[in-house]
Design a protein around this motif. Structure first.
Motif, short mmCIF file in Angstrom:
data_model
loop_
_atom_site.label_atom_id
_atom_site.label_comp_id
_atom_site.label_asym_id
_atom_site.label_seq_id
_atom_site.Cartn_x
_atom_site.Cartn_y
_atom_site.Cartn_z
N GLY A 37 0.82 -1.20 0.00
CA GLY A 37 0.00 0.00 0.00
C GLY A 37 0.85 1.25 0.00
N GLY A 38 1.95 1.22 0.76
CA GLY A 38 2.87 2.35 0.77
C GLY A 38 3.49 2.60 -0.59
N VAL A 39 3.82 1.52 -1.29
CA VAL A 39 4.37 1.65 -2.64
C VAL A 39 3.31 2.26 -3.57
CG1 VAL A 39 5.20 0.34 -4.65
CG2 VAL A 39 6.08 -0.18 -2.36
N CYS A 40 2.06 1.87 -3.41
CA CYS A 40 0.98 2.46 -4.22
C CYS A 40 0.87 3.96 -3.94
CB CYS A 40 -0.35 1.77 -3.93
SG CYS A 40 -0.49 0.12 -4.61
N PHE A 41 0.99 4.35 -2.68
CA PHE A 41 0.96 5.78 -2.36
C PHE A 41 2.09 6.51 -3.08
CE2 PHE A 41 -1.11 4.95 2.04
CZ PHE A 41 -2.38 5.08 1.51
N MET A 42 3.29 5.93 -3.03
CA MET A 42 4.43 6.57 -3.70
C MET A 42 4.22 6.65 -5.20
SD MET A 42 7.69 4.99 -1.69
CE MET A 42 7.18 3.94 -0.35
N ALA A 43 3.69 5.60 -5.78
CA ALA A 43 3.41 5.60 -7.23
C ALA A 43 2.35 6.65 -7.56
CB ALA A 43 2.96 4.22 -7.69
N GLY A 44 1.38 6.82 -6.69
CA GLY A 44 0.36 7.85 -6.89
C GLY A 44 0.95 9.24 -6.86
N TRP A 45 1.82 9.50 -5.90
CA TRP A 45 2.45 10.83 -5.83
C TRP A 45 3.39 11.07 -7.01
CZ3 TRP A 45 0.09 14.39 -3.46
CH2 TRP A 45 -0.66 14.13 -2.31
N LEU A 46 4.06 10.02 -7.47
CA LEU A 46 4.88 10.16 -8.67
C LEU A 46 4.00 10.50 -9.87
CD1 LEU A 46 7.60 9.97 -10.13
CD2 LEU A 46 7.20 7.51 -10.36
N SER A 47 2.84 9.88 -9.96
CA SER A 47 1.90 10.18 -11.05
C SER A 47 1.41 11.62 -10.97
CB SER A 47 0.70 9.22 -10.99
OG SER A 47 1.11 7.89 -11.20
N VAL A 48 1.19 12.12 -9.76
CA VAL A 48 0.79 13.53 -9.60
C VAL A 48 1.92 14.44 -10.08
CG1 VAL A 48 0.26 15.34 -7.90
CG2 VAL A 48 -0.86 13.11 -7.74
N LEU A 49 3.15 14.09 -9.73
CA LEU A 49 4.30 14.86 -10.18
C LEU A 49 4.38 14.90 -11.71
CD1 LEU A 49 7.00 16.32 -9.42
CD2 LEU A 49 8.07 14.08 -9.58
N LEU A 50 4.20 13.74 -12.33
CA LEU A 50 4.21 13.68 -13.80
C LEU A 50 3.06 14.46 -14.40
CD1 LEU A 50 5.20 9.93 -14.26
CD2 LEU A 50 6.66 11.94 -14.55
N ALA A 51 1.90 14.42 -13.75
CA ALA A 51 0.75 15.20 -14.23
C ALA A 51 1.06 16.69 -14.17
CB ALA A 51 -0.50 14.87 -13.42
N GLY A 52 1.68 17.11 -13.09
CA GLY A 52 2.04 18.53 -12.96
C GLY A 52 3.03 18.96 -14.02
N ARG A 53 3.97 18.10 -14.32
CA ARG A 53 4.94 18.41 -15.37
C ARG A 53 4.25 18.53 -16.72
NH1 ARG A 53 9.55 14.25 -16.91
NH2 ARG A 53 8.10 13.80 -18.55
N THR A 54 3.35 17.61 -17.01
CA THR A 54 2.59 17.65 -18.27
C THR A 54 1.73 18.89 -18.33
OG1 THR A 54 2.55 15.24 -18.35
CG2 THR A 54 0.92 16.40 -19.67
N TRP A 55 1.09 19.21 -17.23
CA TRP A 55 0.20 20.37 -17.17
C TRP A 55 0.98 21.66 -17.45
CZ3 TRP A 55 -4.44 20.24 -13.46
CH2 TRP A 55 -5.25 21.34 -13.64
N LEU A 56 2.15 21.78 -16.83
CA LEU A 56 2.95 23.00 -17.00
C LEU A 56 3.51 23.13 -18.42
CD1 LEU A 56 4.86 23.07 -13.61
CD2 LEU A 56 2.98 24.56 -14.34
N ARG A 57 3.73 22.01 -19.09
CA ARG A 57 4.27 22.05 -20.45
C ARG A 57 3.20 22.37 -21.49
NH1 ARG A 57 8.62 17.15 -20.95
NH2 ARG A 57 10.14 18.05 -19.52
N SER A 58 1.95 22.21 -21.14
CA SER A 58 0.90 22.44 -22.15
C SER A 58 0.38 23.87 -22.14
CB SER A 58 -0.27 21.48 -21.91
OG SER A 58 -0.85 21.69 -20.65
#
Length: 115
Positions: A94-115
């Motif tokens: 479950g902790g690994v899933c949390f980390m993967a979720g936060w990494l996905s949020v980070l990637l989403a933020g990067r994509t959002w800022l680039r668009s």
């Protein structure tokens, strides 16, 4: 997730002590509730963000946060409430899933800022 976190938090604050649970079990239970609340709020903010811009990575993050809550918090609840010790290996998943979720949020933020 927020509703069940509130119910379980109230039980942890009042019912567990009355049932004679040890301080370490109460602390573990409260950790499960705490992480459930953190990720309930994260999901709320992601839903609001997705109303502005839909990104696949935000959907992925929401899935990881939900699965992480079930695995991490759920396994702690099971341990404390039912004494289910054989599933302790699930908590780190479950902790690994949390980390993967936060990494996905980070990637989403990067994509959002680039668009």
């Amino acid at each position: 997730m927020g509703l069940t976190g509130t119910v379980l938090g109230a039980y942890g604050a009042h019912g567990l002590a009355a049932s004679g649970a040890s301080a370490s079990l109460i602390s573990a239970f409260n950790t499960g509730v705490q992480y459930q609340f953190y990720h309930a709020l994260a999901l709320l903010f992601m839903v609001l963000a997705m109303r502005v811009k839909t990104l696949k990575t935000l959907h992925v993050a929401a899935g990881f946060f939900t699965l992480g809550t079930v695995l991490f918090s759920g396994s702690i609840y099971a341990l404390v409430l039912f004494g289910t010790k054989g599933i302790g290996f699930i908590t780190p998943l479950g902790g690994v899933c949390f980390m993967a979720g936060w990494l996905s949020v980070l990637l989403a933020g990067r994509t959002w800022l680039r668009s």
